[in-house]
Every structure is written in structure tokens, then in C-alpha cells.
Motif scaffolding. Structure first.
Motif, PDB file in Angstrom:
ATOM      1  N   SER A 275      -6.742  10.505 -19.580  1.00  0.00           N
ATOM      2  CA  SER A 275      -7.277   9.136 -19.555  1.00  0.00           C
ATOM      3  C   SER A 275      -6.203   8.124 -19.144  1.00  0.00           C
ATOM      4  O   SER A 275      -6.499   7.098 -18.544  1.00  0.00           O
ATOM      5  CB  SER A 275      -7.870   8.763 -20.915  1.00  0.00           C
ATOM      6  N   SER A 276      -4.943   8.429 -19.484  1.00  0.00           N
ATOM      7  CA  SER A 276      -3.850   7.550 -19.044  1.00  0.00           C
ATOM      8  C   SER A 276      -3.710   7.599 -17.528  1.00  0.00           C
ATOM      9  O   SER A 276      -3.443   6.588 -16.874  1.00  0.00           O
ATOM     10  CB  SER A 276      -2.522   7.978 -19.690  1.00  0.00           C
ATOM     11  N   VAL A 277      -3.870   8.817 -16.953  1.00  0.00           N
ATOM     12  CA  VAL A 277      -3.782   8.951 -15.500  1.00  0.00           C
ATOM     13  C   VAL A 277      -4.932   8.185 -14.830  1.00  0.00           C
ATOM     14  O   VAL A 277      -4.702   7.419 -13.891  1.00  0.00           O
ATOM     15  CB  VAL A 277      -3.817  10.448 -15.073  1.00  0.00           C
ATOM     16  N   THR A 278      -6.164   8.358 -15.326  1.00  0.00           N
ATOM     17  CA  THR A 278      -7.304   7.667 -14.697  1.00  0.00           C
ATOM     18  C   THR A 278      -7.143   6.148 -14.832  1.00  0.00           C
ATOM     19  O   THR A 278      -7.499   5.405 -13.931  1.00  0.00           O
ATOM     20  CB  THR A 278      -8.649   8.116 -15.311  1.00  0.00           C
ATOM     21  N   MET A 279      -6.560   5.710 -15.967  1.00  0.00           N
ATOM     22  CA  MET A 279      -6.365   4.271 -16.170  1.00  0.00           C
ATOM     23  C   MET A 279      -5.396   3.700 -15.129  1.00  0.00           C
ATOM     24  O   MET A 279      -5.661   2.662 -14.513  1.00  0.00           O
ATOM     25  CB  MET A 279      -5.812   4.040 -17.584  1.00  0.00           C
TER      26      MET A 279
ATOM     27  N   HIS B  78       0.829  -1.209   0.000  1.00  0.00           N
ATOM     28  CA  HIS B  78       0.000   0.000   0.000  1.00  0.00           C
ATOM     29  C   HIS B  78       0.861   1.257   0.000  1.00  0.00           C
ATOM     30  O   HIS B  78       0.572   2.214  -0.726  1.00  0.00           O
ATOM     31  CB  HIS B  78      -0.925   0.009   1.227  1.00  0.00           C
ATOM     32  N   ALA B  79       1.919   1.245   0.806  1.00  0.00           N
ATOM     33  CA  ALA B  79       2.819   2.396   0.861  1.00  0.00           C
ATOM     34  C   ALA B  79       3.473   2.618  -0.500  1.00  0.00           C
ATOM     35  O   ALA B  79       3.597   3.758  -0.958  1.00  0.00           O
ATOM     36  CB  ALA B  79       3.881   2.172   1.939  1.00  0.00           C
ATOM     37  N   ASP B  80       3.859   1.509  -1.168  1.00  0.00           N
ATOM     38  CA  ASP B  80       4.464   1.612  -2.495  1.00  0.00           C
ATOM     39  C   ASP B  80       3.500   2.261  -3.478  1.00  0.00           C
ATOM     40  O   ASP B  80       3.887   3.140  -4.247  1.00  0.00           O
ATOM     41  CB  ASP B  80       4.831   0.209  -3.018  1.00  0.00           C
ATOM     42  N   ILE B  81       2.246   1.798  -3.449  1.00  0.00           N
ATOM     43  CA  ILE B  81       1.259   2.322  -4.395  1.00  0.00           C
ATOM     44  C   ILE B  81       1.025   3.816  -4.138  1.00  0.00           C
ATOM     45  O   ILE B  81       0.874   4.589  -5.078  1.00  0.00           O
ATOM     46  CB  ILE B  81      -0.074   1.542  -4.282  1.00  0.00           C
ATOM     47  N   SER B  82       1.023   4.204  -2.845  1.00  0.00           N
ATOM     48  CA  SER B  82       0.841   5.626  -2.547  1.00  0.00           C
ATOM     49  C   SER B  82       1.963   6.452  -3.151  1.00  0.00           C
ATOM     50  O   SER B  82       1.748   7.547  -3.668  1.00  0.00           O
ATOM     51  CB  SER B  82       0.793   5.843  -1.033  1.00  0.00           C
ATOM     52  N   LYS B  83       3.190   5.901  -3.088  1.00  0.00           N
ATOM     53  CA  LYS B  83       4.326   6.590  -3.700  1.00  0.00           C
ATOM     54  C   LYS B  83       4.132   6.666  -5.221  1.00  0.00           C
ATOM     55  O   LYS B  83       4.397   7.683  -5.846  1.00  0.00           O
ATOM     56  CB  LYS B  83       5.628   5.834  -3.388  1.00  0.00           C
ATOM     57  N   HIS B  84       3.654   5.529  -5.781  1.00  0.00           N
ATOM     58  CA  HIS B  84       3.378   5.496  -7.224  1.00  0.00           C
ATOM     59  C   HIS B  84       2.399   6.597  -7.610  1.00  0.00           C
ATOM     60  O   HIS B  84       2.580   7.275  -8.605  1.00  0.00           O
ATOM     61  CB  HIS B  84       2.761   4.156  -7.607  1.00  0.00           C
ATOM     62  N   LYS B  85       1.357   6.770  -6.783  1.00  0.00           N
ATOM     63  CA  LYS B  85       0.305   7.730  -7.126  1.00  0.00           C
ATOM     64  C   LYS B  85       0.871   9.143  -7.231  1.00  0.00           C
ATOM     65  O   LYS B  85       0.501   9.891  -8.130  1.00  0.00           O
ATOM     66  CB  LYS B  85      -0.838   7.676  -6.094  1.00  0.00           C
ATOM     67  N   ARG B  86       1.803   9.477  -6.334  1.00  0.00           N
ATOM     68  CA  ARG B  86       2.432  10.798  -6.439  1.00  0.00           C
ATOM     69  C   ARG B  86       3.192  10.926  -7.755  1.00  0.00           C
ATOM     70  O   ARG B  86       3.150  11.964  -8.410  1.00  0.00           O
ATOM     71  CB  ARG B  86       3.371  11.023  -5.243  1.00  0.00           C
TER      72      ARG B  86
ATOM     73  N   ALA C  91       8.008   4.787 -18.602  1.00  0.00           N
ATOM     74  CA  ALA C  91       8.701   4.529 -17.333  1.00  0.00           C
ATOM     75  C   ALA C  91       7.740   4.493 -16.151  1.00  0.00           C
ATOM     76  O   ALA C  91       7.836   3.609 -15.296  1.00  0.00           O
ATOM     77  CB  ALA C  91       9.777   5.586 -17.102  1.00  0.00           C
ATOM     78  N   ILE C  92       6.798   5.431 -16.089  1.00  0.00           N
ATOM     79  CA  ILE C  92       5.954   5.561 -14.898  1.00  0.00           C
ATOM     80  C   ILE C  92       4.586   4.890 -15.081  1.00  0.00           C
ATOM     81  O   ILE C  92       4.226   3.996 -14.314  1.00  0.00           O
ATOM     82  CB  ILE C  92       5.774   7.052 -14.518  1.00  0.00           C
ATOM     83  N   PHE C  93       3.835   5.297 -16.115  1.00  0.00           N
ATOM     84  CA  PHE C  93       2.499   4.706 -16.300  1.00  0.00           C
ATOM     85  C   PHE C  93       2.593   3.220 -16.639  1.00  0.00           C
ATOM     86  O   PHE C  93       1.773   2.422 -16.211  1.00  0.00           O
ATOM     87  CB  PHE C  93       1.728   5.438 -17.414  1.00  0.00           C
TER      88      PHE C  93
ATOM     89  N   ALA D 198       2.677  13.628 -10.865  1.00  0.00           N
ATOM     90  CA  ALA D 198       3.826  14.417 -11.336  1.00  0.00           C
ATOM     91  C   ALA D 198       3.996  14.251 -12.844  1.00  0.00           C
ATOM     92  O   ALA D 198       4.228  15.230 -13.574  1.00  0.00           O
ATOM     93  CB  ALA D 198       5.091  13.997 -10.594  1.00  0.00           C
ATOM     94  N   VAL D 199       3.861  12.998 -13.323  1.00  0.00           N
ATOM     95  CA  VAL D 199       4.008  12.749 -14.761  1.00  0.00           C
ATOM     96  C   VAL D 199       2.878  13.422 -15.533  1.00  0.00           C
ATOM     97  O   VAL D 199       3.104  14.008 -16.599  1.00  0.00           O
ATOM     98  CB  VAL D 199       4.050  11.228 -15.052  1.00  0.00           C
ATOM     99  N   PHE D 200       1.682  13.389 -14.978  1.00  0.00           N
ATOM    100  CA  PHE D 200       0.560  14.066 -15.628  1.00  0.00           C
ATOM    101  C   PHE D 200       0.874  15.550 -15.811  1.00  0.00           C
ATOM    102  O   PHE D 200       0.702  16.098 -16.903  1.00  0.00           O
ATOM    103  CB  PHE D 200      -0.719  13.888 -14.808  1.00  0.00           C
ATOM    104  N   ALA D 201       1.371  16.197 -14.740  1.00  0.00           N
ATOM    105  CA  ALA D 201       1.690  17.626 -14.816  1.00  0.00           C
ATOM    106  C   ALA D 201       2.767  17.858 -15.879  1.00  0.00           C
ATOM    107  O   ALA D 201       2.653  18.779 -16.702  1.00  0.00           O
ATOM    108  CB  ALA D 201       2.167  18.122 -13.451  1.00  0.00           C
ATOM    109  N   ALA D 202       3.794  16.996 -15.886  1.00  0.00           N
ATOM    110  CA  ALA D 202       4.894  17.153 -16.853  1.00  0.00           C
ATOM    111  C   ALA D 202       4.374  16.997 -18.281  1.00  0.00           C
ATOM    112  O   ALA D 202       4.735  17.773 -19.176  1.00  0.00           O
ATOM    113  CB  ALA D 202       5.984  16.124 -16.569  1.00  0.00           C
ATOM    114  N   LEU D 203       3.494  16.007 -18.511  1.00  0.00           N
ATOM    115  CA  LEU D 203       2.976  15.770 -19.866  1.00  0.00           C
ATOM    116  C   LEU D 203       2.128  16.951 -20.331  1.00  0.00           C
ATOM    117  O   LEU D 203       2.209  17.364 -21.490  1.00  0.00           O
ATOM    118  CB  LEU D 203       2.136  14.486 -19.894  1.00  0.00           C
TER     119      LEU D 203
END
Lengths: 120, 206
Positions: free
Chosen positions: B81-85, A5-13, A59-61, A17-22
Motif C-alpha cells: 500500500s505504501s508503494v501504491t500510495m 518527468h524524467a526525475d519521476i521515472s527515476k523515482h519510480k524505479r 528516505a525513498i517513499f 527497488a525499495v518495495f523488493a528490499a522491504l
């Protein structure tokens, strides 16, 4: 399980971040396209940004940053080699032409002089 | 009644080191790279080989009538949509089925938005103005590449809709297996996003 769970929380951040960068890089791509550097320059800048965006997605998604399985890396490595071969095909089809024809083919958009020679 | 059970849907295969669906989807994506790669290669060949002037010259942005604003909006739609996925997968991984399902529904809505924008604001007006794949090499490539990409979006819509409604029963039987299938769906979906990241500048900006 708590560790997972802790790992996934880190993943979510990382996902946010990747969303903002994209999003920012999409705006940057459009913004730089309004300037004309040179034919090659614009292509190089646009593809460099696209390649960086694509690598963030992979790399991230697509979790490649955390992927350790050699089977997947082998598949990707072989895919990469064939992809380069595929993109090299246009260059290879042109490589046995006489030099002035090659020149015409690749520089024609810049209005290079040899194009005028061959057309008259 | 005996039911055939697929091996290695949850636990990693001893030889490959991953559950088999994951290796399968990556091999499929490798073949997809070749498919789209061949088309990008064709684009490069036809563009650099186009004459500087005359009817066969590469069209300018004024001639293609492609709006970077519409393309840009669809780019953002696919990125979101990639983020929500990936969030759908993360929530399922943390055992939050309801939240995961909402993210999946959001992904589906965004995918449909992409298709509607593409058809209503781009394809249909282009056809009405007589801009067809037969118009010139640019439009032949534009419709082939964005069309193939659009079919991939449609494929994603079908798969996501399946896991959202009839396929979601698997969660109650085997949540880990369901989560893995969503991960594979996500890998495919991010690849579709990744192709668009290249298509957008190539078609709309360069």
C-alpha cells in the motif's frame, strides 16, 4: 517539465527497488527470529533490520533523500533528540536503584543469580 | 463571493522553503513519533521489569497465540500500500490523473484489507478466547499499540477515500495543489507503515 518527468521515472524505479528490499527483509526478519542467538542478540538483530527498513521508507517513499528544506531537517533533528530522551526514560527510572536491584531488573529474564538471592 | 485562499499551498514559503502543508504534516509526524515512542518506551520498561516466573512473567509466543503468518501478511499488505500510495503521487505529478486515481483506489483497498485481517483473524478471535487488554501486560500493550496503529490506518482510509471521491474535484481546479495534498497524505501513510515495521517484530517475533 520534461526534466521533472524524467526525475519521476527515476523515482519510480527506486520505489520498486525499495518495495523488493522491504519484502525480502520482512522474510529475513521472520527467518532469523526462528533462531535463538541470545535474548539481547535476537532483539538487536530484529531492531536493526526494522531500523534499516524504516530508513528505506523514510528516505525513498517519504522523499527525504531529495529533501533539502532546512525547516524539515530541523523538525526531524529536534524530534530525534526528544525521541532518544523518551527511550532513555526507562533506564533513568532504574538508575537510582541500588546496584543489585538494577541487576535483577535487567537480567531477570536470563534467570540471573541475584534474582534468586532476592526472592529467597 | 470572495473565497479565502490559503497561502503557500503550491509555491514554497519564503522562510521554510517548502509549501506549508508539507512542513505541517512533518511537524504532525514528529508529534506522532513522540506518541508511539512513549508506548514503545512503556513496552521496554514493562518487559524488562517483568519477573522471570509466576503469573506476571512475560508470556511466551505459545501463550500469546499471535500468528507471525497473519502479522507477516499484514506487513506485506502495508508495504504494497505504501508503494501504491507513492505511485499515485508520481502519476499525478506526471499529469496522469486517471492512473493516479487507480493507485489511490488500490491503496484504499489495501488499507481496508489490513483492517479486515486485523479484526477478523486477530482481534475478534482473541476476544472470543478471553484474551483481553486486562489479561496481562503483554496484551495491554498489544491492544493499545496495535489499536492506536489501527486507528491511524482508519484515519488514512478516511483521508484517502476523501481524495478519491468528493475531494478529487480539486484536481480540475488546481492540479498542483491536489498533488501536494496527495503527497502529504502519502507522508502520513508511509509513517503508518513505518510504525508497523517496528510493531511487527516487537509483537509477533521477539
Amino acid at each position: 517539465m520534461a526534466g521533472a518527468h524524467a526525475d519521476i521515472s527515476k523515482h519510480k524505479r527506486a520505489y520498486y527497488a525499495v518495495f523488493a528490499a522491504l519484502a525480502v527483509l520482512t522474510v529475513v526478519t521472520v527467518a532469523v527470529a526462528q533462531f535463538h542467538f541470545s535474548d539481547v542478540g535476537n532483539v538487536a538483530v530484529a531492531l536493526a533490520i526494522a531500523a534499516f527498513k524504516a530508513s528505506l521508507v523514510a528516505a525513498i517513499f517519504m522523499h527525504l533523500k531529495w529533501e533539502k528544506a532546512p525547516s524539515i531537517w530541523w523538525a526531524l533533528a529536534i524530534c530525534g533528540i526528544f525521541f532518544i530522551a523518551l527511550l532513555a526514560l526507562p533506564v533513568l527510572t532504574n538508575s537510582d536503584n541500588p546496584p543489585q536491584v538494577q541487576h535483577t531488573m535487567w537480567d531477570v529474564r536470563a534467570g540471573a543469580a541475584p534474582a534468586a538471592h532476592t526472592s529467597h | 463571493m470572495s473565497v479565502a485562499v490559503l497561502p503557500h499551498t503550491v509555491k514554497p514559503h519564503p522562510i521554510t522553503g517548502v509549501y506549508s502543508g508539507k512542513l505541517g504534516i512533518w511537524l504532525f509526524l514528529a508529534s506522532e513519533v513522540m506518541l508511539f515512542g512513549a508506548l514503545f518506551s512503556s513496552y521496554v520498561l514493562l518487559r524488562v521489569g517483568a519477573p522471570a516466573e509466576g503469573p506476571a512473567a512475560w508470556p511466551s509466543h505459545a501463550d500469546t497465540h499471535l500468528s507471525w503468518k497473519i502479522g507477516g501478511i499484514n506487513t506485506l499488505v502495508l508495504i504494497i500500500s505504501s508503494v501504491t500510495m507513492v505511485m499515485a503521487w508520481a502519476e499525478l505529478k506526471m499529469n496522469n490523473f486517471t492512473k493516479g486515481r487507480w493507485y489511490l483506489a488500490a491503496t484504499l483497498a489495501l488499507a481496508l484489507t489490513f483492517i479486515v485481517v486485523k479484526l477478523a483473524f486477530e482481534y475478534i478471535p482473541k476476544f472470543q478466547h478471553g484474551l483481553l487488554p486486562s489479561t496481562n501486560n503483554f496484551f495491554a500493550l498489544y491492544f493499545t499499540m496495535t489499536g492506536l496503529h489501527g486507528l491511524h490506518v482508519l484515519g488514512g482510509v478516511i483521508v484517502i477515500a476523501w481524495f478519491l471521491l468528493p475531494g478529487s474535484g480539486l484536481w480540475h481546479k488546481d492540479p498542483e495543489y491536489f498533488t501536494n495534498r496527495i503527497e502529504c497524505t502519502g507522508l502520513y501513510w508511509h509513517f503508518v507503515d513505518l510504525v508497523w515495521i517496528f510493531l511487527f517484530p516487537v509483537m509477533y517475533l521477539l
